[in-house]
Design an enzyme around this catalytic site. Structure first.
Site, short mmCIF file in Angstrom:
data_model
loop_
_atom_site.label_atom_id
_atom_site.label_comp_id
_atom_site.label_asym_id
_atom_site.label_seq_id
_atom_site.Cartn_x
_atom_site.Cartn_y
_atom_site.Cartn_z
N ARG A 105 -13.09 0.53 14.50
CA ARG A 105 -13.39 1.81 13.85
C ARG A 105 -14.43 1.60 12.77
O ARG A 105 -14.78 0.48 12.42
CB ARG A 105 -12.11 2.38 13.21
CG ARG A 105 -11.48 1.39 12.27
CD ARG A 105 -10.47 1.96 11.31
NE ARG A 105 -9.80 0.87 10.60
CZ ARG A 105 -10.32 0.17 9.61
NH1 ARG A 105 -11.54 0.43 9.19
NH2 ARG A 105 -9.65 -0.81 9.04
N GLY A 106 -14.90 2.68 12.19
CA GLY A 106 -15.76 2.58 11.03
C GLY A 106 -14.96 2.15 9.81
O GLY A 106 -13.73 2.21 9.79
N GLY A 107 -15.67 1.71 8.77
CA GLY A 107 -15.01 1.35 7.53
C GLY A 107 -14.80 -0.14 7.37
O GLY A 107 -15.31 -0.96 8.14
N GLN A 108 -14.02 -0.50 6.35
CA GLN A 108 -13.82 -1.90 6.00
C GLN A 108 -12.36 -2.30 6.23
O GLN A 108 -11.81 -1.99 7.28
CB GLN A 108 -14.29 -2.11 4.55
CG GLN A 108 -15.78 -1.75 4.38
CD GLN A 108 -16.36 -2.18 3.07
OE1 GLN A 108 -16.11 -3.26 2.57
NE2 GLN A 108 -17.18 -1.32 2.47
N TRP A 109 -11.74 -3.00 5.27
CA TRP A 109 -10.38 -3.50 5.47
C TRP A 109 -9.36 -2.42 5.12
O TRP A 109 -9.50 -1.69 4.14
CB TRP A 109 -10.12 -4.72 4.59
CG TRP A 109 -10.82 -5.94 5.05
CD1 TRP A 109 -12.01 -6.45 4.57
CD2 TRP A 109 -10.40 -6.83 6.09
NE1 TRP A 109 -12.35 -7.59 5.25
CE2 TRP A 109 -11.38 -7.85 6.19
CE3 TRP A 109 -9.30 -6.87 6.94
CZ2 TRP A 109 -11.29 -8.89 7.11
CZ3 TRP A 109 -9.21 -7.91 7.87
CH2 TRP A 109 -10.19 -8.90 7.94
N THR A 110 -8.31 -2.34 5.94
CA THR A 110 -7.21 -1.40 5.70
C THR A 110 -5.89 -2.10 5.98
O THR A 110 -5.80 -2.95 6.87
CB THR A 110 -7.34 -0.16 6.61
OG1 THR A 110 -8.57 0.51 6.32
CG2 THR A 110 -6.20 0.81 6.40
N GLY A 138 -8.27 7.46 13.21
CA GLY A 138 -7.92 8.68 12.50
C GLY A 138 -7.63 8.47 11.03
O GLY A 138 -8.48 8.00 10.28
N ALA A 180 -4.55 7.53 7.73
CA ALA A 180 -3.30 6.87 7.35
C ALA A 180 -2.86 7.46 6.02
O ALA A 180 -3.63 7.44 5.04
CB ALA A 180 -3.48 5.36 7.24
N CYS A 224 -10.64 -0.74 1.79
CA CYS A 224 -11.84 0.03 2.09
C CYS A 224 -13.03 -0.40 1.27
O CYS A 224 -13.96 0.37 1.03
CB CYS A 224 -11.58 1.54 1.92
SG CYS A 224 -10.25 2.15 2.97
#
Length: 225
Positions: A78-83, A169, A171, A187
Site C-alpha cells: 500500500r501507500g505510506g510508511q510503517w504501520t 484502507g 485502521a 507513518c
C-alpha cells in the site's frame, strides 16, 4: 434512495472476521477479491478485521522507520510508511470499483477517494463525541489534547488502487496496546504520538466501533442497504 437503487448496482458486502487474521492471509484475500471485482465475478466489499501484532511497510517505508523488530514485519504494497496492526485495532479493508461513483465520491478520482476515507473515520469518531481532524502534510486522522496542547493519531490510512479497484484502507485504534507502536516511527511522523478511543476515555467495544463505521459509511459512500 439507497445506493443500489441509485446506481443499479449492489452496495458493498460487509464482512467481519471473528478471528484474528494474519497479515499475509489478508493481503492474499484482498488481492484475490480485487481481481475478482475487476473481472466482474465478485462484488465490492468492506472487510473488518483484527490482526495479530504486526508491523507493515508501505511503499514509502524506510529501513530506519523500523526501530525495533518486536513483531513480524511484512511488505504491504500500500501507500505510506510503517504501520502497526494488532488486537484492539479495527482495520477496515475497502475493495471498491472506482470506475463508478460512490455517494459523494466521483469516479476515477483517487484523491477524492482518500478524502472520503478520512471523512468516513471522522464521522465514525463523531458518534463517540470525538473530533477527528485532518492535518496538511500528514496522513491519517488526528485528535487534540487541548489540556496539554498536544495531538495524536487515532486513525491510519493507506490505500492501493490497482486498475481502478481499491484495496487496503483504514485502521482505527479502539483499544490496542499503544506501547506496541514504539517499535516503529508510525507513518514516518516521530514528533506526534498515537492514541485510541480507550485512551481518550471512551470505553467502546469493537462491536460499537463497527456500528459507528457502518453507520458513517452511508453518509460518505452511499447507503449500504
Amino acid at each position: 434512495m439507497n445506493a443500489e437503487a441509485a446506481t443499479g448496482l449492489p452496495a458493498p458486502e460487509w464482512l467481519i472476521s471473528e478471528e484474528r487474521v494474519p497479515v499475509p492471509d489478508a493481503l492474499a484475500a484482498m488481492e484475490a477479491r480485487a481481481a475478482a471485482i475487476r473481472a466482474g465475478t465478485a462484488g465490492e466489499a468492506v472487510w473488518l478485521v483484527e490482526h495479530p501484532p504486526s508491523y507493515t511497510a508501505g511503499t514509502s517505508a524506510r529501513p530506519e522507520g523500523l526501530l525495533e523488530s518486536r513483531f513480524p514485519t511484512f511488505e504491504a504494497g500500500r501507500g505510506g510508511q510503517w504501520t502497526y496492526h494488532g488486537p484492539g485495532q479495527r482495520t477496515a479493508y475497502v475493495m471498491l470499483d472506482l470506475t463508478r461513483p460512490h455517494g459523494t465520491i466521483p469516479a476515477r478520482d483517487v484523491r477524492a477517494y482518500v478524502h472520503g476515507l478520512e471523512e468516513w473515520v471522522i464521522r465514525a469518531l463523531d458518534r463517540f463525541n470525538i473530533r477527528g481532524e485532518r492535518r496538511e502534510g500528514r496522513v491519517g486522522i488526528w485528535v487534540q489534547d487541548r489540556a496539554n496542547g498536544t495531538e495524536s493519531k487515532i486513525g491510519a490510512i493507506g490505500v492501493r488502487v490497482s486498475r481502478w479497484v481499491s484495496w487496503h484502507g483504514i485502521a482505527l485504534n479502539v483499544d490496542p496496546d499503544l506501547s506496541h507502536f514504539g517499535g516503529i516511527v508510525p507513518c514516518g511522523i516521530a514528533e506526534h504520538g498515537v492514541t485510541s478511543l480507550h485512551a481518550l476515555g471512551i470505553p467502546a467495544t469493537m462491536e460499537e466501533a463497527d456500528s459507528a463505521l457502518i453507520a458513517a459509511w452511508a453518509e460518505v459512500f452511499g447507503d449500504r442497504t
